[in-house]
Motif scaffolding. Structure first.
Motif, short mmCIF file in Angstrom:
data_model
loop_
_atom_site.label_atom_id
_atom_site.label_comp_id
_atom_site.label_asym_id
_atom_site.label_seq_id
_atom_site.Cartn_x
_atom_site.Cartn_y
_atom_site.Cartn_z
N SER A 130 42.75 18.84 -36.41
CA SER A 130 42.25 17.57 -36.97
C SER A 130 43.21 16.51 -37.63
CB SER A 130 41.12 17.93 -38.16
OG SER A 130 39.97 18.55 -37.79
N ALA A 131 44.25 17.19 -38.35
CA ALA A 131 45.19 16.27 -38.47
C ALA A 131 45.98 15.75 -37.43
CB ALA A 131 46.31 17.04 -39.50
N ALA A 132 46.17 16.61 -36.64
CA ALA A 132 46.93 16.23 -35.37
C ALA A 132 46.38 14.97 -34.44
CB ALA A 132 47.34 17.23 -34.14
N ARG A 133 45.09 15.14 -34.48
CA ARG A 133 44.13 14.17 -33.88
C ARG A 133 44.14 12.91 -34.78
NH1 ARG A 133 39.74 18.71 -33.01
NH2 ARG A 133 40.29 19.46 -30.86
N ALA A 134 44.18 12.90 -35.98
CA ALA A 134 44.21 11.81 -36.89
C ALA A 134 45.46 11.16 -36.57
CB ALA A 134 44.04 12.27 -38.32
N ARG A 142 49.19 9.55 -45.74
CA ARG A 142 47.89 9.87 -46.76
C ARG A 142 46.76 10.34 -46.07
NH1 ARG A 142 48.37 12.74 -50.78
NH2 ARG A 142 46.59 13.60 -50.04
N ARG A 143 46.41 9.91 -45.09
CA ARG A 143 45.00 10.00 -44.43
C ARG A 143 45.11 11.41 -43.68
NH1 ARG A 143 39.73 10.64 -44.61
NH2 ARG A 143 38.78 10.65 -42.54
N VAL A 144 46.19 11.61 -43.02
CA VAL A 144 46.38 12.92 -41.98
C VAL A 144 46.15 14.03 -43.30
CG1 VAL A 144 48.21 14.33 -40.79
CG2 VAL A 144 47.71 11.88 -40.57
N ILE A 145 46.89 13.74 -44.52
CA ILE A 145 46.88 14.91 -45.41
C ILE A 145 45.45 15.01 -45.93
CG2 ILE A 145 47.66 15.63 -48.05
CD1 ILE A 145 50.18 14.10 -47.01
N GLU A 146 44.83 14.03 -46.24
CA GLU A 146 43.46 14.11 -46.69
C GLU A 146 42.54 14.97 -45.74
OE1 GLU A 146 42.16 10.18 -47.07
OE2 GLU A 146 43.38 9.97 -49.06
#
Length: 282
Positions: A130-134, A142-146
């Motif tokens: 999910s992080a990689a797709r974001a 910050r959004r990737v971490i969230e």
């Protein structure tokens, strides 16, 4: 690794299939295993040989990646154009991997945000994807971490083991120590809670225990959309039967993946273990 502003990095306990990691540009740092006198990255060990070593009672232990492995992985991400790195890893209560990552992060010129997932297995793996797709969609750091933290905390690991002996030997037994000394006919079902292995229940017989594990996964999924994964040392008819049952019973199953468990995880849970990950979709 694709050239994106935010690079996503994890460790091998995430159980990510190589093809998926490559597709989404996730760099995977290998946790280490020691069998007898040999120490090496976990992906260099043959799974079948490791299982035989466990069954033979040979000394098997695990260790976090060397700081240098993290440093060079971070350096490579920076050289390929990353402006920042989100590095997501196995629970700090299970491994010192996050500590090694944090130490290496201090030596890199671009910002490195190390996230303790408080979990492992495909709960970690789905969060990393999910992080990689974001990141690939252009999300800021910050959004990737969230996204990462939400999916880690929302996901559930459910684990069947034939015996607690390997967890006990490896010092990863956590609150599941309450089950030590249980009659051999009672099979433990476990989870990961607050970053460590914790007990769920005990069920007589392997067949009933696996049925209960599947029921618990369906219950945990509920009506919401979820991704799921079944992890084991080597897929067999047993795992395929679990996949079929979940496909039939889970109400909103978006993706289901059958993966080979990290050999590091296998070293701690022992031969015959099976895990189910329930990961709600954002």
């Amino acid at each position: 690794m694709p050239n994106v502003p935010v690079a996503v990095i994890t460790d091998s306990t995430a159980c990510l299939p190589e093809q998926l990691a490559a597709q989404w540009g996730v760099a995977v740092v290998q946790v280490q295993i020691r069998v007898g006198d040999r120490t090496d990255d976990e992906n260099r060990f043959d799974r079948a040989e490791l299982i035989e070593s466990l069954r033979a009672g040979e000394p098997v232990s695990t260790a976090p990646p060397d700081q240098g492995a993290f440093f060079w992985t971070y350096q490579q991400a920076a050289s390929q154009g990353a402006d920042a790195i989100v590095s997501v890893h196995i629970s700090g209560r299970m491994s010192q991997t996050v500590e090694a990552a944090r130490a290496a992060a201090q030596q890199v010129q671009i910002p490195v945000h190390v996230v303790d997932s408080a979990t492992t297995g495909m709960s970690l793996g789905f969060a990393v994807l999910s992080a990689a797709r974001a990141a690939a969609a252009g999300a800021h750091t910050r959004r990737v971490i969230e996204v990462t933290e939400w999916r880690c905390s929302a996901s559930t690991e459910l684990i069947y083991v034939d015996t607690l002996e390997y967890l006990r030997k490896g010092g990863r037994i956590g609150a599941a120590s309450a089950f030590v000394g249980t009659a051999l006919s009672l099979k433990p079902l476990l989870t990961v809670y607050r970053g460590e292995v914790a007990p769920v229940t005990r069920v007589p017989g392997a067949k009933r225990a696996l049925a209960k594990l599947t029921d618990l996964a369906v219950e945990r999924a509920g009506p919401r959309p979820v991704d799921m994964a079944i992890a084991c040392a080597a897929p067999s008819a047993r795992e395929m039967a679990v996949v079929r049952q979940l496909r039939e019973q889970v109400r909103d199953l978006r993706e289901i993946t059958l993966v080979q468990a990290s050999t590091v995880i296998g070293a701690h849970v022992g031969p015959g273990a099976l895990g189910i990950t329930v990961a709600p979709v954002l």
